[in-house]
Design a protein around this motif. Structure first.
Motif, mmCIF file in Angstrom:
data_model
loop_
_atom_site.group_PDB
_atom_site.id
_atom_site.type_symbol
_atom_site.label_atom_id
_atom_site.label_comp_id
_atom_site.label_asym_id
_atom_site.label_seq_id
_atom_site.Cartn_x
_atom_site.Cartn_y
_atom_site.Cartn_z
ATOM 1 N N VAL A 229 5.007 8.607 -6.664
ATOM 2 C CA VAL A 229 3.892 8.432 -5.727
ATOM 3 C C VAL A 229 4.447 8.309 -4.304
ATOM 4 O O VAL A 229 3.980 8.970 -3.375
ATOM 5 C CB VAL A 229 3.046 7.190 -6.081
ATOM 6 N N GLN A 232 5.638 11.642 -3.025
ATOM 7 C CA GLN A 232 4.592 12.623 -2.729
ATOM 8 C C GLN A 232 3.742 12.214 -1.546
ATOM 9 O O GLN A 232 3.277 13.056 -0.787
ATOM 10 C CB GLN A 232 3.681 12.797 -3.949
ATOM 11 N N ASN A 233 3.503 10.917 -1.424
ATOM 12 C CA ASN A 233 2.521 10.471 -0.443
ATOM 13 C C ASN A 233 2.702 8.979 -0.156
ATOM 14 O O ASN A 233 2.152 8.141 -0.856
ATOM 15 C CB ASN A 233 1.119 10.755 -1.009
ATOM 16 N N THR A 235 1.509 7.076 2.029
ATOM 17 C CA THR A 235 0.277 6.344 2.327
ATOM 18 C C THR A 235 -0.432 5.974 1.036
ATOM 19 O O THR A 235 -0.952 4.865 0.890
ATOM 20 C CB THR A 235 -0.651 7.207 3.197
ATOM 21 N N ALA A 236 -0.442 6.909 0.087
ATOM 22 C CA ALA A 236 -1.076 6.627 -1.193
ATOM 23 C C ALA A 236 -0.327 5.516 -1.930
ATOM 24 O O ALA A 236 -0.937 4.708 -2.610
ATOM 25 C CB ALA A 236 -1.130 7.888 -2.046
ATOM 26 N N ARG A 238 1.273 3.035 -0.617
ATOM 27 C CA ARG A 238 0.862 1.794 0.044
ATOM 28 C C ARG A 238 -0.527 1.384 -0.457
ATOM 29 O O ARG A 238 -0.777 0.217 -0.763
ATOM 30 C CB ARG A 238 0.825 2.069 1.551
ATOM 31 N N TYR A 239 -1.403 2.372 -0.547
ATOM 32 C CA TYR A 239 -2.752 2.133 -1.059
ATOM 33 C C TYR A 239 -2.706 1.595 -2.490
ATOM 34 O O TYR A 239 -3.501 0.749 -2.873
ATOM 35 C CB TYR A 239 -3.542 3.443 -1.001
ATOM 36 N N ALA A 240 -1.734 2.106 -3.259
ATOM 37 C CA ALA A 240 -1.645 1.710 -4.660
ATOM 38 C C ALA A 240 -0.938 0.374 -4.835
ATOM 39 O O ALA A 240 -0.676 -0.045 -5.952
ATOM 40 C CB ALA A 240 -0.928 2.804 -5.459
ATOM 41 N N GLY A 241 -0.604 -0.279 -3.728
ATOM 42 C CA GLY A 241 0.030 -1.589 -3.824
ATOM 43 C C GLY A 241 1.507 -1.529 -4.155
ATOM 44 O O GLY A 241 2.101 -2.518 -4.573
ATOM 45 N N ILE A 242 2.091 -0.356 -3.981
ATOM 46 C CA ILE A 242 3.526 -0.212 -4.216
ATOM 47 C C ILE A 242 4.250 -0.630 -2.940
ATOM 48 O O ILE A 242 3.882 -0.192 -1.851
ATOM 49 C CB ILE A 242 3.850 1.256 -4.560
ATOM 50 N N SER A 243 5.259 -1.456 -3.081
ATOM 51 C CA SER A 243 6.017 -1.865 -1.907
ATOM 52 C C SER A 243 6.991 -0.748 -1.556
ATOM 53 O O SER A 243 8.014 -0.566 -2.221
ATOM 54 C CB SER A 243 6.778 -3.160 -2.172
ATOM 55 N N ASN A 244 6.655 0.013 -0.532
ATOM 56 C CA ASN A 244 7.496 1.158 -0.183
ATOM 57 C C ASN A 244 8.913 0.719 0.160
ATOM 58 O O ASN A 244 9.880 1.378 -0.208
ATOM 59 C CB ASN A 244 6.891 1.910 1.003
#
Lengths: 376, 535
Positions: A229, A232-233, A235-236, A238-244
């Motif tokens: 995720v 690929q994206n 921003t997505a 971050r939206y999904a609550g993944i700590s980039n």
């Protein structure tokens, strides 16, 4: 609705690389022709040298082992959208981990020494990639820049470590003490005489395990999902609550640890000591391997064997045809990297058009899918 | 004139002749017949609307007219002459200009430079610019299109940028202007200004083709309107002889409810509370300035405002995506920590679901298959595998349920998400977020780029969630949507809440003024300085 139809998967993973490789060989053939040698003879020599007899196969696999590790290192990072160009440096410093464990456990059976050395080399290589990852996650310094710079730091550090710390006082050569026979990673020739005197060793088993492990990691774990995720994206993710930031640091560490496995192959399996520059550019070949292998373990395995064959066949070539010098071999290898790596997309548009022309039904399906909207 | 079109009222030859005549236009993409035997005649000096759902073939048809595609068969006549338009510069030379939905401007160039760009007379810029300045002056007066020629594009409002696009086309000698969804980014006031400009253009004898999905605009400004459905031209009617209901029915092919039917809200306890929220964007600019409000169970609170006035940042902060925020977001009585970059996971754990404004940039990974997107944001849930492993079977099963419940088409969970239409992509996101049974639902632009048929479905789902006792925070730039869905309306301008309104009693005019920052409350504050809206 103008969307260009992507080519079928089989063509993407097999046909396109094959065309690229063919083109590389044709151009290489022209180069060989230019220096007055027969290109067909040359290619025969390369193929025979790489696959024609046991020792040749052994050498091919020995090179391939390194390329699998560095190729996987690049691929894992790439899935998370990171371009790790520092595989060379990470593999190089990982040599420290491998040699320290190997020398500390000198006299110990390899079955104990090797797993510990794998952990140590992975930790050091991982650390060498973690720092650029941390710099990107927390400070915004791009890993492409920092991993390249870390290659140079690694080179300087290793010269210092080998000459000032690891070199026994009694020797002149810039290398560490030799590992005792008991602690060395066994050569495959000890089990299969087929491989002659080639240096292929049990590290290849680690390489195969790494291929499977990476496959599971990327496609069958929650972590791998999060990684993809992010790749690929962002921003997505971050939206999904993944700590980039955490993903970047962990992924870079895994990537560096994979590159670090080169040290097991070289230090404990082949050289039996730490020598300067033992990575010999394998980290950079890993980039081409990952590109050609489409960041998929199966593709990476095949691409690694191809590059292994080029290395081994190239060595053979300069013995058999004296007109082709060592530099010429480098040119040919570079052409293959150029066509399959840097310019791998060269024929994609043409191929897409060709598929449009020759398979109207598939094309129709794709467009029907892409425009199946009005009924909703 | 054309016996196959009995309902075509505008078919008899008009006084000024035809500007554009398309006859039997066909365009196929493989098995898909994107344009099927299209006949369309547009009278010179009129405003002609084209409506239709996504994928109905409007864009294809206009692309053929503007030279992006070549028709497989059929004839195009421009001013009565048969032409085969090969590319967009050819279209321009025939007097056909296009204003795209996404502007084609260089942000750090001046207005004048943008207008000249690509139409310079010689290698030296100065003579071209001087000539353009004179010409621009003339055009601005003739069409009442004032723009400062020396302003930099990024400093002017979206409405002004659109004028630059129109001037660009006129400067190149456009007689027929195609506008693709021109009001999507405008305030009601800016849209009115645009319509005024379009009317002036019509008075001056220009022809305007307006592609839009807003039936209200069609009714307000066009002379005649053509409806497309599934690649076919289903009707061309005089605007004065039709109604929005009839147009909607023609577009979808069945009766559509344009108004949302809902009962009175029965608000319960407060589930989402925002206190003194301040949010900065990525550039460090404060976009939300000390905002407080509450959303109770069983009510829909709509945030109205022109896009770019802090709503996006507010949504992101409330759903845990922004760590550059201060103030309190209280979910179900517990404060949500805004620190760290995984706040969205914490917000979800606290019972919040988020349908983001921009599904393609945020709510979906468009390169992933449908089933992979069905677990986005919930990937760590034990529903999708124990420990570190991902249970693909469970994820696919859930995805299949979503597809069935929300009637996602095509019903193929292995298809790449980018291949679904906008409405179906939105359904994928909605299914994922609604089916987790959240307490608080935060929705941005629920129906942007979504077909009329799907809009009805989405609106009903949102109302259903409300009636189940969820707290819903809705942000939309479509005033109609907010007015029909929300139980309370909050208006934002320049990062501040400028007012609250009751959708039943507030008129569109009042809301429009508030959206432009003109309000008793705002007049005293710094936000009332004027219109500084940027996307």
């Amino acid at each position: 609705m103008s969307a260009r139809r992507p080519i079928p998967r089989w063509a993407d993973v097999a046909l396109l690389p094959a065309i690229n490789l063919l083109l590389a060989l044709i151009v290489s053939g022209l180069v060989v022709l230019f220096v007055g040698e027969n290109p067909f003879h040359a290619i025969q020599v390369i193929i025979y040298g790489a696959f024609g007899y046991g020792e040749g196969v052994g050498y091919t696999l020995y090179y391939a082992t390194n390329f699998i590790f560095t190729g996987l290192a690049v691929a894992v990072a790439a899935h998370a959208g990171l371009f790790n160009i520092g595989g060379d440096g990470q593999a190089y410093v990982a040599g420290l981990g491998a040699i320290v464990v190997a020398l500390a456990l000198d006299q110990t059976h390899w079955l104990i020494a090797m797993p510990l050395a794998v952990i140590a080399a992975g930790a050091v290589g991982g650390f060498w990639a973690f720092v650029p990852g941390w710099l990107q996650a927390k400070r915004g310094s791009h890993v492409v820049i920092t991993t390249i710079m870390f290659n140079f730091i690694a080179a300087a550090l290793m010269v210092y470590m080998v000459n000032r710390v690891l070199k026994p006082a009694s020797t002149m050569a810039p290398e560490s003490e030799t590992i005792d026979v008991a602690g060395r990673v066994p050569q495959l020739r000890q089990f299969f005489s087929f491989f002659g005197y080639s240096p292929v060793n049990l590290s290849i088993v680690i390489a195969i395990a790494a291929l499977i492990g990476v496959y599971i990691l990327i496609w069958h774990t929650k972590f791998g999902y999060a990684m993809r995720v992010l790749g690929q994206n962002p921003t997505a993710s971050r939206y999904a609550g993944i700590s980039n930031s955490r993903m970047i640091m962990i992924t870079m560490t895994i990537s560096g640890a994979l590159a670090g496995m080169v040290a097991i192959n070289e230090v404990m399996g082949v050289q039996n000591r730490l020598v300067l520059d033992f990575v010999a550019g394998a980290g950079f070949v890993g980039i081409a391997v990952a590109l050609m292998g489409r960041n998929h373990p199966i593709g990476i395995a095949l691409a690694a064997v191809l590059f292994g064959a080029l290395y081994q066949g190239g060595q053979e070539l300069q013995f058999v045809i004296p007109g082709i010098t060592r530099e010429m071999i480098v040119v040919i290898q570079a052409l293959v990297i150029l066509f399959t790596g840097a310019m791998e997309g060269l024929f994609r548009p043409a191929l897409e058009r060709a598929f449009m022309l020759f398979s109207p039904e598939q094309k129709a399906d794709a467009i029907a899918a892409s425009t199946a909207k009005t009924e909703s | 004139m054309n016996p196959q079109r009995p309902e075509t009222a505008a078919a008899s030859a008009p006084a000024n002749g035809w500007a554009i005549e398309l006859e039997q236009i066909n365009k196929r993409f493989g098995a898909v017949h994107a344009n099927k035997d299209i006949d369309l005649s547009i009278a010179r000096g009129t405003i002609h609307g084209i409506v239709g759902e996504n994928g109905a073939g409007k864009s294809t048809l206009m692309s053929i007219l503007y030279g992006f595609y070549t028709a497989d068969s059929g004839t195009i006549r421009v001013n009565g002459q048969v032409q085969s338009i090969t590319d967009s510069s050819h279209a321009l030379s025939l007097g056909i200009g296009m204003v795209h939905q996404h502007f084609m401007l260089v942000d750090n160039f001046s207005v004048l430079e943008n207008i000249v760009l690509g139409a310079e007379d010689s290698g030296f810029l100065k003579p071209s610019l001087d000539r353009a300045r004179k010409e621009l002056d003339r055009l601005e007066h003739e069409y009442d299109l004032e723009v400062d020629p020396d302003a930099i594009i990024e400093d002017i409002s979206v409405g002004q940028q659109q004028r630059v696009e129109i001037l660009k086309a006129l400067y190149r000698g456009a007689e027929t202007l195609i506008l693709d969804e021109p009001t999507g980014v405008l305030t009601p006031k800016e849209a009115d200004d645009l319509f005024r400009v379009l009317r002036t253009l019509r008075e001056q004898g220009k022809t305007v083709i307006l592609i839009t999905h807003k039936l209200r605009e069609i009714m307000a400004i066009t002379d005649s309107v053509s409806v497309m459905r599934q690649g076919q031209m289903v009707a061309t009617v005089r605007t004065s002889e039709t109604s929005p209901e009839q147009l909607a029915e023609l577009m979808v092919g069945r009766r559509v409810l344009l108004r949302v039917e809902k009962d009175q809200a029965k608000p319960g306890k407060t589930l989402l509370e925002v206190q003194n929220l301040v949010v900065k964007d990525d550039m460090g600019i404060t976009r939300v300035k000390d905002v407080s409000f509450a959303v109770r169970a069983g009510e829909i609170v709509g945030i109205a405002g022109v896009s770019g006035n802090g709503q996006s940042e507010l949504l992101e902060a409330v759903s845990g995506m922004r760590d550059q925020a201060s103030g309190n977001v209280i979910l179900n009585g517990d404060a949500l920590s805004l620190k760290g970059d995984d706040g969205a996971a914490r917000a979800r754990a606290a019972g919040l679901a988020h349908v983001p404004e921009d599904r393609q940039r945020m709510g979906l990974v468009t390169n992933f298959s449908e089933w992979e997107n069905a677990i986005l944001g919930y990937q760590n849930s034990s529903d999708y595998g124990q420990g570190p492993f991902l249970d693909i079977g469970a994820a696919k099963k859930r995805a299949a349920e979503h597809v069935k419940l929300f009637d996602v088409r095509p019903a193929n969970i292995n298809l790449k998400t980018s291949l679904f239409s906008g409405g179906n992509q939105q359904k994928i996101v909605l299914a994922r977020e609604m089916e987790r049974d959240p307490d608080v639902l935060v929705i941005g632009q629920p129906t942007r780029g979504v077909d009329i048929g799907a809009i009805e479905f989405i609106h009903n789902e949102i109302i259903k969630m409300r009636d189940e006792g969820k707290a819903i925070l809705l942000v939309s730039v479509e005033l109609d949507e907010i007015r029909s869905l929300a139980d309370r309306i909050i208006v934002m301008f320049d990062g501040v809440i400028v007012g609250e309104a009751d959708p039943a009693s507030a008129s569109e005019g009042e809301l429009g003024l508030m959206m432009a920052g003109i309000n008793d409350k705002a007049a005293a504050g710094p936000g009332a300085a004027g219109q500084e809206t940027k996307p």
